[in-house]
Write a protein that holds these residues in place. Structure first.
Motif, PDB file in Angstrom:
ATOM      1  N   ILE A   1       0.853  -1.185   0.000  1.00  0.00           N
ATOM      2  CA  ILE A   1       0.000   0.000   0.000  1.00  0.00           C
ATOM      3  C   ILE A   1       0.889   1.234   0.000  1.00  0.00           C
ATOM      4  N   ASP A   2       0.685   2.125  -0.978  1.00  0.00           N
ATOM      5  CA  ASP A   2       1.524   3.328  -1.028  1.00  0.00           C
ATOM      6  C   ASP A   2       0.709   4.607  -0.898  1.00  0.00           C
ATOM      7  N   GLY A   3      -0.497   4.491  -0.361  1.00  0.00           N
ATOM      8  CA  GLY A   3      -1.297   5.668  -0.062  1.00  0.00           C
ATOM      9  C   GLY A   3      -2.407   5.320   0.906  1.00  0.00           C
ATOM     10  N   PHE A   4      -2.645   6.177   1.883  1.00  0.00           N
ATOM     11  CA  PHE A   4      -3.674   5.952   2.899  1.00  0.00           C
ATOM     12  C   PHE A   4      -4.598   7.162   2.966  1.00  0.00           C
ATOM     13  N   VAL A   5      -5.900   6.913   2.797  1.00  0.00           N
ATOM     14  CA  VAL A   5      -6.900   7.973   2.808  1.00  0.00           C
ATOM     15  C   VAL A   5      -7.788   7.735   4.032  1.00  0.00           C
ATOM     16  N   PHE A   6      -7.723   8.633   4.997  1.00  0.00           N
ATOM     17  CA  PHE A   6      -8.306   8.427   6.325  1.00  0.00           C
ATOM     18  C   PHE A   6      -9.755   8.898   6.389  1.00  0.00           C
ATOM     19  N   TRP A   7     -10.607   8.015   6.940  1.00  0.00           N
ATOM     20  CA  TRP A   7     -12.033   8.282   7.146  1.00  0.00           C
ATOM     21  C   TRP A   7     -12.341   8.052   8.628  1.00  0.00           C
ATOM     22  N   PRO A   8     -12.423   9.107   9.451  1.00  0.00           N
ATOM     23  CA  PRO A   8     -12.706   8.913  10.879  1.00  0.00           C
ATOM     24  C   PRO A   8     -14.127   8.410  11.095  1.00  0.00           C
ATOM     25  N   MET A   9     -14.265   7.421  11.965  1.00  0.00           N
ATOM     26  CA  MET A   9     -15.571   6.789  12.180  1.00  0.00           C
ATOM     27  C   MET A   9     -16.261   7.238  13.459  1.00  0.00           C
ATOM     28  N   GLU A  10     -15.503   7.650  14.465  1.00  0.00           N
ATOM     29  CA  GLU A  10     -16.089   8.044  15.744  1.00  0.00           C
ATOM     30  C   GLU A  10     -15.423   9.328  16.231  1.00  0.00           C
ATOM     31  N   GLY A  11     -16.105  10.005  17.145  1.00  0.00           N
ATOM     32  CA  GLY A  11     -15.535  11.197  17.766  1.00  0.00           C
ATOM     33  C   GLY A  11     -15.607  12.414  16.872  1.00  0.00           C
ATOM     34  N   ASP A  12     -14.996  13.483  17.341  1.00  0.00           N
ATOM     35  CA  ASP A  12     -14.955  14.733  16.595  1.00  0.00           C
ATOM     36  C   ASP A  12     -14.075  14.547  15.367  1.00  0.00           C
ATOM     37  N   PRO A  13     -14.620  14.678  14.155  1.00  0.00           N
ATOM     38  CA  PRO A  13     -13.802  14.428  12.969  1.00  0.00           C
ATOM     39  C   PRO A  13     -12.607  15.363  12.848  1.00  0.00           C
ATOM     40  N   VAL A  14     -12.761  16.593  13.284  1.00  0.00           N
ATOM     41  CA  VAL A  14     -11.642  17.532  13.207  1.00  0.00           C
ATOM     42  C   VAL A  14     -10.495  17.064  14.095  1.00  0.00           C
ATOM     43  N   GLU A  15     -10.819  16.649  15.319  1.00  0.00           N
ATOM     44  CA  GLU A  15      -9.791  16.160  16.236  1.00  0.00           C
ATOM     45  C   GLU A  15      -9.166  14.869  15.719  1.00  0.00           C
ATOM     46  N   GLN A  16     -10.001  13.975  15.179  1.00  0.00           N
ATOM     47  CA  GLN A  16      -9.475  12.728  14.619  1.00  0.00           C
ATOM     48  C   GLN A  16      -8.493  13.004  13.483  1.00  0.00           C
ATOM     49  N   ILE A  17      -8.843  13.923  12.625  1.00  0.00           N
ATOM     50  CA  ILE A  17      -7.979  14.237  11.481  1.00  0.00           C
ATOM     51  C   ILE A  17      -6.683  14.882  11.944  1.00  0.00           C
ATOM     52  N   ARG A  18      -6.742  15.702  12.976  1.00  0.00           N
ATOM     53  CA  ARG A  18      -5.512  16.293  13.513  1.00  0.00           C
ATOM     54  C   ARG A  18      -4.608  15.217  14.109  1.00  0.00           C
ATOM     55  N   ARG A  19      -5.173  14.267  14.812  1.00  0.00           N
ATOM     56  CA  ARG A  19      -4.356  13.170  15.337  1.00  0.00           C
ATOM     57  C   ARG A  19      -3.691  12.402  14.201  1.00  0.00           C
ATOM     58  N   TYR A  20      -4.450  12.128  13.176  1.00  0.00           N
ATOM     59  CA  TYR A  20      -3.915  11.410  12.003  1.00  0.00           C
ATOM     60  C   TYR A  20      -2.766  12.190  11.367  1.00  0.00           C
ATOM     61  N   ALA A  21      -3.005  13.476  11.090  1.00  0.00           N
ATOM     62  CA  ALA A  21      -2.017  14.280  10.367  1.00  0.00           C
ATOM     63  C   ALA A  21      -0.793  14.611  11.209  1.00  0.00           C
ATOM     64  N   GLU A  22      -0.978  14.788  12.524  1.00  0.00           N
ATOM     65  CA  GLU A  22       0.113  15.287  13.359  1.00  0.00           C
ATOM     66  C   GLU A  22       0.807  14.206  14.177  1.00  0.00           C
ATOM     67  N   LEU A  23       0.106  13.093  14.456  1.00  0.00           N
ATOM     68  CA  LEU A  23       0.700  12.047  15.277  1.00  0.00           C
ATOM     69  C   LEU A  23       1.016  10.773  14.494  1.00  0.00           C
ATOM     70  N   VAL A  24       0.154  10.427  13.559  1.00  0.00           N
ATOM     71  CA  VAL A  24       0.330   9.164  12.821  1.00  0.00           C
ATOM     72  C   VAL A  24       1.169   9.353  11.568  1.00  0.00           C
ATOM     73  N   VAL A  25       0.794  10.297  10.721  1.00  0.00           N
ATOM     74  CA  VAL A  25       1.446  10.441   9.416  1.00  0.00           C
ATOM     75  C   VAL A  25       2.952  10.667   9.517  1.00  0.00           C
ATOM     76  N   PRO A  26       3.446  11.615  10.351  1.00  0.00           N
ATOM     77  CA  PRO A  26       4.904  11.807  10.397  1.00  0.00           C
ATOM     78  C   PRO A  26       5.666  10.555  10.828  1.00  0.00           C
ATOM     79  N   ALA A  27       5.095   9.809  11.760  1.00  0.00           N
ATOM     80  CA  ALA A  27       5.775   8.607  12.239  1.00  0.00           C
ATOM     81  C   ALA A  27       5.800   7.526  11.176  1.00  0.00           C
ATOM     82  N   VAL A  28       4.710   7.378  10.417  1.00  0.00           N
ATOM     83  CA  VAL A  28       4.689   6.392   9.343  1.00  0.00           C
ATOM     84  C   VAL A  28       5.670   6.790   8.245  1.00  0.00           C
ATOM     85  N   ARG A  29       5.690   8.074   7.895  1.00  0.00           N
ATOM     86  CA  ARG A  29       6.648   8.542   6.882  1.00  0.00           C
ATOM     87  C   ARG A  29       8.073   8.190   7.300  1.00  0.00           C
ATOM     88  N   ALA A  30       8.395   8.446   8.550  1.00  0.00           N
ATOM     89  CA  ALA A  30       9.756   8.191   9.024  1.00  0.00           C
ATOM     90  C   ALA A  30      10.080   6.693   8.982  1.00  0.00           C
TER      91      ALA A  30
END
Length: 296
Positions: free
Chosen positions: A263-292
């Motif tokens: 898999i060379d691309g991930f498109v995130f669809w938050p299922m629960e909670g505040d979508p804005v907060e979920q997307i921030r967690r994805y972009a700021e906590l998950v994505v940089p670590a996966v890139r590294a």
């Protein structure tokens, strides 16, 4: 057409085109554009009365962003004429300087499609129609003076292509069944499954079907990209399993999907909670670590 060379992993958002959420949709698109994400995908269900028209929304978001790539995830072919769709994609690709891709599907929810005047097709005919549509779209993106495609469902009779897209948008198929996976292997630029119906064990067998079809068509299997719609929840700490846990769980899952399933691309669809907060967690906590973790 993709060339099979190594690529950086891309990350994006899957947005729901709710007509009463335009302000939030623009907020999330602006955030993706500035937060280092590469992709925005929007589902296409024209029969959903509370949804925007997907192509209109993609256009609106495209002209207010400057770097993110946008695509229908995936376009509902039975309700979209492929020649006109090809022109729409090419037009927006030129307007945005090459920031459009085409996700394409054979159709589903046939009763709803028929209610809007579309065809009601069985699985075999739906795949046949999709294959013909791919030929139509590629012909309409060509620099030929006039093009002809003879098909049972889609034809061109001396149509004049143009305008030519800024770049090759490519065609990514939302493919699940054996015929669709084979079509992906011999005719598409990429595969666009979703974690809701394509868990890791499904990806293994599906990847093999795509690779086998590509090899039979004398194509390099690695030239076919794999983008994955990942739906789930990034929790505060509880680990509930695949794509349902804290950032560390998500990092492990996405790195594993890249390593084991190509898999060379991930498109995130938050299922629960505040979508804005979920997307921030994805972009700021998950994505940089996966890139590294996946950078060679």
């Amino acid at each position: 057409m993709a060339d099979g060379t190594a690529r950086e992993v891309e990350f994006g958002l899957f947005l729901i085109p709710q007509a009463d959420d335009y302000a939030q949709l623009t907020e999330l698109a602006d955030y993706a554009d500035t937060a280092g994400l590469e992709l925005i995908g929007i589902q296409d269900h024209p029969y959903q009365r509370r949804f925007f028209d997907t192509w209109t929304l993609l256009t609106a978001l495209a002209v207010r962003t400057s770097r993110v790539t946008l695509f229908p995830d995936v376009a509902n072919l039975p309700l979209r004429n492929p020649a006109v769709l090809a022109k729409s994609v090419a037009s927006l690709d030129i307007i945005t300087g090459g920031r459009v891709r085409l996700g394409l599907g054979a159709g589903a929810f046939w009763e709803a499609i028929a209610a809007m005047g579309g065809p009601r097709l069985d699985n075999r005919d739906a795949v046949l129609a999709l294959g013909e549509a791919i030929a139509v779209i590629r012909a309409m993106w060509s620099d030929e003076r006039a093009v002809r495609v003879r098909g049972r469902f889609h034809t061109l009779e001396g149509a004049h292509p143009g305008p030519t897209p800024k770049h090759d948008p490519g065609i990514w198929l939302g493919a699940k069944g054996p015929r669709m996976l084979a079509l992906t292997g011999y005719a598409a630029d990429g595969w666009l499954p979703s974690s809701g119906w394509a868990p890791p064990e499904f990806l293994t067998e599906a990847n093999k079907r795509i690779d086998d079809a590509a090899a039979r068509a004398d194509r390099e299997p690695s030239a076919i990209r794999r983008l994955y719609n990942v739906s789930g929840t990034i929790t505060d700490g509880d680990d509930r399993g695949f794509l349902e846990g804290p950032p560390a769980r998500w990092i492990d899952d996405l790195v594993g999907l890249h390593r084991d399933q190509r898999i060379d691309g991930f498109v995130f669809w938050p299922m629960e909670g505040d979508p804005v907060e979920q997307i921030r967690r994805y972009a700021e906590l998950v994505v940089p670590a996966v890139r590294a973790a996946v950078t060679v």
